[in-house]
Design an enzyme around this catalytic site. Structure first.
Site, PDB file in Angstrom:
ATOM      1  N   GLY A  46      -9.312 -26.886  14.138  1.00  0.00           N
ATOM      2  CA  GLY A  46      -9.420 -25.664  14.916  1.00  0.00           C
ATOM      3  C   GLY A  46      -8.175 -25.471  15.754  1.00  0.00           C
ATOM      4  O   GLY A  46      -7.471 -26.432  16.065  1.00  0.00           O
ATOM      5  N   GLN A  51      -3.149 -22.342  22.559  1.00  0.00           N
ATOM      6  CA  GLN A  51      -2.471 -23.577  22.136  1.00  0.00           C
ATOM      7  C   GLN A  51      -1.099 -23.311  21.522  1.00  0.00           C
ATOM      8  O   GLN A  51      -0.309 -24.240  21.361  1.00  0.00           O
ATOM      9  CB  GLN A  51      -3.338 -24.349  21.132  1.00  0.00           C
ATOM     10  CG  GLN A  51      -4.598 -24.925  21.773  1.00  0.00           C
ATOM     11  CD  GLN A  51      -5.373 -25.747  20.772  1.00  0.00           C
ATOM     12  OE1 GLN A  51      -6.168 -25.213  20.017  1.00  0.00           O
ATOM     13  NE2 GLN A  51      -5.128 -27.052  20.742  1.00  0.00           N
ATOM     14  N   CYS A  88      -7.828 -33.301  20.371  1.00  0.00           N
ATOM     15  CA  CYS A  88      -7.254 -31.965  20.543  1.00  0.00           C
ATOM     16  C   CYS A  88      -5.773 -32.013  20.191  1.00  0.00           C
ATOM     17  O   CYS A  88      -5.065 -32.929  20.617  1.00  0.00           O
ATOM     18  CB  CYS A  88      -7.445 -31.520  21.986  1.00  0.00           C
ATOM     19  SG  CYS A  88      -6.755 -29.902  22.333  1.00  0.00           S
ATOM     20  N   LEU A  89      -5.321 -31.018  19.437  1.00  0.00           N
ATOM     21  CA  LEU A  89      -3.905 -30.973  19.059  1.00  0.00           C
ATOM     22  C   LEU A  89      -3.003 -30.835  20.288  1.00  0.00           C
ATOM     23  O   LEU A  89      -1.830 -31.188  20.228  1.00  0.00           O
ATOM     24  CB  LEU A  89      -3.648 -29.811  18.092  1.00  0.00           C
ATOM     25  CG  LEU A  89      -4.345 -29.925  16.730  1.00  0.00           C
ATOM     26  CD1 LEU A  89      -4.104 -28.667  15.909  1.00  0.00           C
ATOM     27  CD2 LEU A  89      -3.891 -31.164  15.980  1.00  0.00           C
ATOM     28  N   HIS A 130     -15.412 -26.363  21.390  1.00  0.00           N
ATOM     29  CA  HIS A 130     -14.093 -26.864  21.796  1.00  0.00           C
ATOM     30  C   HIS A 130     -13.069 -25.727  21.836  1.00  0.00           C
ATOM     31  O   HIS A 130     -12.339 -25.563  22.819  1.00  0.00           O
ATOM     32  CB  HIS A 130     -13.658 -27.962  20.824  1.00  0.00           C
ATOM     33  CG  HIS A 130     -12.300 -28.538  21.106  1.00  0.00           C
ATOM     34  ND1 HIS A 130     -12.109 -29.847  21.499  1.00  0.00           N
ATOM     35  CD2 HIS A 130     -11.069 -27.981  21.062  1.00  0.00           C
ATOM     36  CE1 HIS A 130     -10.817 -30.051  21.690  1.00  0.00           C
ATOM     37  NE2 HIS A 130     -10.151 -28.948  21.421  1.00  0.00           N
ATOM     38  N   GLU A 131     -13.047 -24.926  20.765  1.00  0.00           N
ATOM     39  CA  GLU A 131     -12.045 -23.851  20.697  1.00  0.00           C
ATOM     40  C   GLU A 131     -12.340 -22.747  21.710  1.00  0.00           C
ATOM     41  O   GLU A 131     -11.409 -22.199  22.318  1.00  0.00           O
ATOM     42  CB  GLU A 131     -11.973 -23.273  19.278  1.00  0.00           C
ATOM     43  CG  GLU A 131     -11.556 -24.271  18.197  1.00  0.00           C
ATOM     44  CD  GLU A 131     -10.322 -25.083  18.553  1.00  0.00           C
ATOM     45  OE1 GLU A 131      -9.425 -24.568  19.233  1.00  0.00           O
ATOM     46  OE2 GLU A 131     -10.261 -26.260  18.165  1.00  0.00           O
ATOM     47  N   HIS A 134     -11.034 -23.486  25.095  1.00  0.00           N
ATOM     48  CA  HIS A 134      -9.597 -23.215  25.259  1.00  0.00           C
ATOM     49  C   HIS A 134      -9.343 -21.802  25.779  1.00  0.00           C
ATOM     50  O   HIS A 134      -8.384 -21.562  26.515  1.00  0.00           O
ATOM     51  CB  HIS A 134      -8.867 -23.354  23.913  1.00  0.00           C
ATOM     52  CG  HIS A 134      -8.452 -24.753  23.577  1.00  0.00           C
ATOM     53  ND1 HIS A 134      -7.593 -25.489  24.364  1.00  0.00           N
ATOM     54  CD2 HIS A 134      -8.748 -25.549  22.522  1.00  0.00           C
ATOM     55  CE1 HIS A 134      -7.388 -26.679  23.805  1.00  0.00           C
ATOM     56  NE2 HIS A 134      -8.086 -26.747  22.685  1.00  0.00           N
TER      57      HIS A 134
HETATM   58 ZN    ZN Z   1      -8.178 -28.363  21.463  1.00  0.00          ZN
END
Ligand code: ZN
Length: 172
Positions: A46, A51, A88-89, A130-131, A134
């Site tokens: 995701g 991000q 998380c990226l 999660h997304e 953000h």
């Molecule tokens: Zn993330």
């Protein structure tokens, strides 16, 4: 399509509340394509627009069942709970246990602006939560129950404890 740079924890853009996406135009199409490419390249499941430094309510997710594009998504119902590992990226090299709802009902728009709604459960529900976090400037590390340290990291940690006590304190 172009790869975008993923911003990492510490960047103020990850802490902003994103604005609704109002135009369903070619720029949005390009943003979605770039986000998907960036997510796949980073082996993520995701990616949210903030991000890559874009403060709009736009998310892409692929938990293995194909690409999903969500514009202005909202969770309208939740049910149950699940605890599991999350990464998380934007928080590279770390992971933690996070408790999330087990089932969700989600309303959003697609890339053309059409209203869509669907149910999500288990890992897919976790990815949606999660997304969407953000989009409100929330990172999983804010709500994790505990950090996960894999065996290699534990060994490294013990070595540092033994030989370099000052470094150990820096990490905490
Ligand atoms: Zn993330």
């Amino acid at each position: 399509m172009a790869l975008r740079k993923i911003v990492e924890i510490g960047d103020a853009k990850l802490r902003k509340v994103c604005k609704p996406q109002e135009k369903f135009d070619q720029r949005l199409r390009i943003l979605l394509d770039d986000m998907a490419q960036t997510m796949y390249k980073a082996n993520g499941v995701g990616l949210a627009a903030p991000q890559i430094g874009i403060l709009r309510r736009v998310v892409v997710i692929d938990v293995g069942d194909g690409l999903i594009e969500l514009i202005n998504p909202v969770i309208t119902e939740t049910e149950g709970s699940q605890s599991g590992p999350e990464g998380c990226l934007s928080v590279p090299g770390r992971s933690g246990i996070v408790t999330r709802p087990n089932k969700l009902h989600v309303k959003a728009q697609d890339a053309q602006g059409n209203e869509i709604e669907f149910d999500a459960e288990e890992f897919f529900a976790r990815a949606v939560c999660h997304e969407l976090d953000h989009l409100d400037g929330v990172l999983y590390v804010d709500k994790m129950d505990e950090e996960i340290f894999d065996d290699d990291e534990d060994e490294e940690y013990e070595d540092e404890e033994e030989y370099e006590e000052e470094d150990e304190e820096d990490e905490q």
